[in-house]
Design a protein around this motif. Structure first.
Motif, mmCIF file in Angstrom:
data_model
loop_
_atom_site.group_PDB
_atom_site.id
_atom_site.type_symbol
_atom_site.label_atom_id
_atom_site.label_comp_id
_atom_site.label_asym_id
_atom_site.label_seq_id
_atom_site.Cartn_x
_atom_site.Cartn_y
_atom_site.Cartn_z
ATOM 1 N N ILE A 14 0.838 -1.211 0.000
ATOM 2 C CA ILE A 14 0.000 0.000 0.000
ATOM 3 C C ILE A 14 0.870 1.256 0.000
ATOM 4 N N ASP A 15 1.913 1.265 0.838
ATOM 5 C CA ASP A 15 2.799 2.446 0.897
ATOM 6 C C ASP A 15 3.420 2.730 -0.467
ATOM 7 N N GLN A 16 3.805 1.659 -1.158
ATOM 8 C CA GLN A 16 4.546 1.885 -2.406
ATOM 9 C C GLN A 16 3.645 2.031 -3.622
ATOM 10 N N LEU A 17 2.509 1.314 -3.628
ATOM 11 C CA LEU A 17 1.698 1.284 -4.850
ATOM 12 C C LEU A 17 0.258 1.721 -4.647
ATOM 13 N N ASP A 44 3.365 -21.362 6.511
ATOM 14 C CA ASP A 44 4.435 -20.554 5.904
ATOM 15 C C ASP A 44 4.257 -20.450 4.390
ATOM 16 N N SER A 45 3.694 -21.520 3.786
ATOM 17 C CA SER A 45 3.536 -21.498 2.320
ATOM 18 C C SER A 45 2.624 -20.338 1.901
ATOM 19 N N LEU A 46 1.632 -20.004 2.721
ATOM 20 C CA LEU A 46 0.759 -18.864 2.396
ATOM 21 C C LEU A 46 1.553 -17.556 2.507
ATOM 22 N N THR A 47 2.356 -17.446 3.567
ATOM 23 C CA THR A 47 3.175 -16.234 3.749
ATOM 24 C C THR A 47 4.080 -16.031 2.526
ATOM 25 N N ILE A 48 4.692 -17.127 2.090
ATOM 26 C CA ILE A 48 5.606 -17.039 0.943
ATOM 27 C C ILE A 48 4.835 -16.668 -0.337
ATOM 28 N N GLU A 49 3.635 -17.234 -0.479
ATOM 29 C CA GLU A 49 2.800 -16.893 -1.648
ATOM 30 C C GLU A 49 2.473 -15.407 -1.674
ATOM 31 N N ILE A 50 2.158 -14.867 -0.499
ATOM 32 C CA ILE A 50 1.804 -13.442 -0.416
ATOM 33 C C ILE A 50 3.021 -12.578 -0.777
ATOM 34 N N ILE A 51 4.191 -12.975 -0.254
ATOM 35 C CA ILE A 51 5.401 -12.185 -0.562
ATOM 36 C C ILE A 51 5.728 -12.291 -2.062
ATOM 37 N N LEU A 58 5.485 -5.364 -7.235
ATOM 38 C CA LEU A 58 6.534 -4.345 -7.054
ATOM 39 C C LEU A 58 7.619 -4.451 -8.122
ATOM 40 N N ASN A 59 7.431 -5.427 -9.019
ATOM 41 C CA ASN A 59 8.408 -5.632 -10.090
ATOM 42 C C ASN A 59 9.797 -5.990 -9.568
ATOM 43 N N LEU A 60 9.809 -6.809 -8.527
ATOM 44 C CA LEU A 60 11.078 -7.255 -7.927
ATOM 45 C C LEU A 60 11.147 -8.769 -8.038
ATOM 46 N N ASP A 61 12.379 -9.326 -8.069
ATOM 47 C CA ASP A 61 12.403 -10.780 -7.933
ATOM 48 C C ASP A 61 12.239 -11.116 -6.452
ATOM 49 N N MET A 62 11.965 -12.378 -6.183
ATOM 50 C CA MET A 62 11.612 -12.793 -4.828
ATOM 51 C C MET A 62 12.700 -12.394 -3.815
ATOM 52 N N VAL A 67 14.534 -8.817 0.741
ATOM 53 C CA VAL A 67 15.420 -7.777 1.302
ATOM 54 C C VAL A 67 14.590 -6.525 1.621
ATOM 55 N N GLU A 68 13.804 -6.118 0.636
ATOM 56 C CA GLU A 68 12.967 -4.919 0.784
ATOM 57 C C GLU A 68 12.012 -5.062 1.977
ATOM 58 N N PHE A 69 11.411 -6.251 2.088
ATOM 59 C CA PHE A 69 10.443 -6.465 3.172
ATOM 60 C C PHE A 69 11.142 -6.465 4.530
ATOM 61 N N GLY A 70 12.352 -7.025 4.592
ATOM 62 C CA GLY A 70 13.105 -7.009 5.845
ATOM 63 C C GLY A 70 13.354 -5.580 6.303
#
Ligand code: HEM
Length: 181
Positions: A14-17, A44-51, A58-62, A67-70
């Motif tokens: 939301i902040d970025q887009l 955890d599989s759902l968390t990873i799917e969301i990320i 965000l047009n980033l690779d995983m 890194v960005e999320f950290g």
């Protein structure tokens, strides 16, 4: 992972887009408020799917998104109901790192199903720290790099974070920074 983490990803998108982008993310994943409850635990599989879906938006690779999320997580946690936990963890960078386990232990009293990681400050010399990271989970090393970068920001330091060793049980990071104290 706890829904609190999902809420962090949502806020980053939301902040970025903007809100529209997050609604589109929810539609794509077929999720809604039920998957975003702070105190609920999800696979955890759902968390990873969301990320992964956030990364696509965000047009980033995983890896870059982790890194960005950290880095984002530090700001998100500072603003949230656990903000005071960040304050008591340490007033300077090395103490903060040394107290991370104590902080997660406190988090785990409020969120008893949390599988929290473990960090040890192995070496601390002027401008350089070695920190060992242990986790029951695999594949979150880039998240840890982002978290350390977020902590560099929090303590107003310029620096870089590198992985310098990997074993089955642990990953060793080096944090190089511009304070010589
Ligand atoms: C007030 C601040 C913080 C809160 C409330 C918090 C809370 C949490 C929670 C709830 C989880 C998920 C555990 C689960 O659902 O099983 C988690 C995981 C994690 N946290 Fe924190 N955390 C905070 C700060 C930090 C900081 C500063 C670091 C810095 C290195 C960090 C590193 C991690 C990592 C790497 C994980 C992933 C779990 C794993 O590696 O197995 N956290 N944290």
């Amino acid at each position: 992972m706890y829904g609190m983490i999902h809420k962090g990803v949502r806020q980053m998108v939301i902040d970025q887009l903007g809100g529209e982008a997050w609604q589109a993310t929810e539609r794509k994943l077929g999720i809604g408020p039920t998957e975003l409850v702070t105190g609920m635990v999800y696979e955890d599989s759902l968390t990873i799917e969301i990320i992964a879906e956030a990364a696509a938006r965000l047009n980033l690779d995983m890896e870059d998104c982790l890194v960005e999320f950290g880095r984002y997580w530090i700001k998100f946690a500072e603003r949230g109901s656990f903000g005071s936990f960040m304050d008591f963890t340490g007033q300077d960078f090395p103490s903060f790192i040394a107290n991370l386990d104590r902080m997660h232990l406190a988090v785990a009293t409020a969120m008893p199903k949390a599988q929290v990681p473990s960090f040890s400050l192995i070496k601390n010399s002027p401008g350089r720290m070695e920190v060992e990271y242990r986790s029951d989970r695999a594949g979150l090393e880039k998240f840890v790099i982002g978290l350390f970068q977020g902590l560099l920001d929090r303590f107003q330091r310029q620096g870089t974070v590198n992985i310098i060793g990997v074993t089955n049980q642990a990953t060793m990071f080096e944090i190089l920074h511009d304070h010589k104290d």
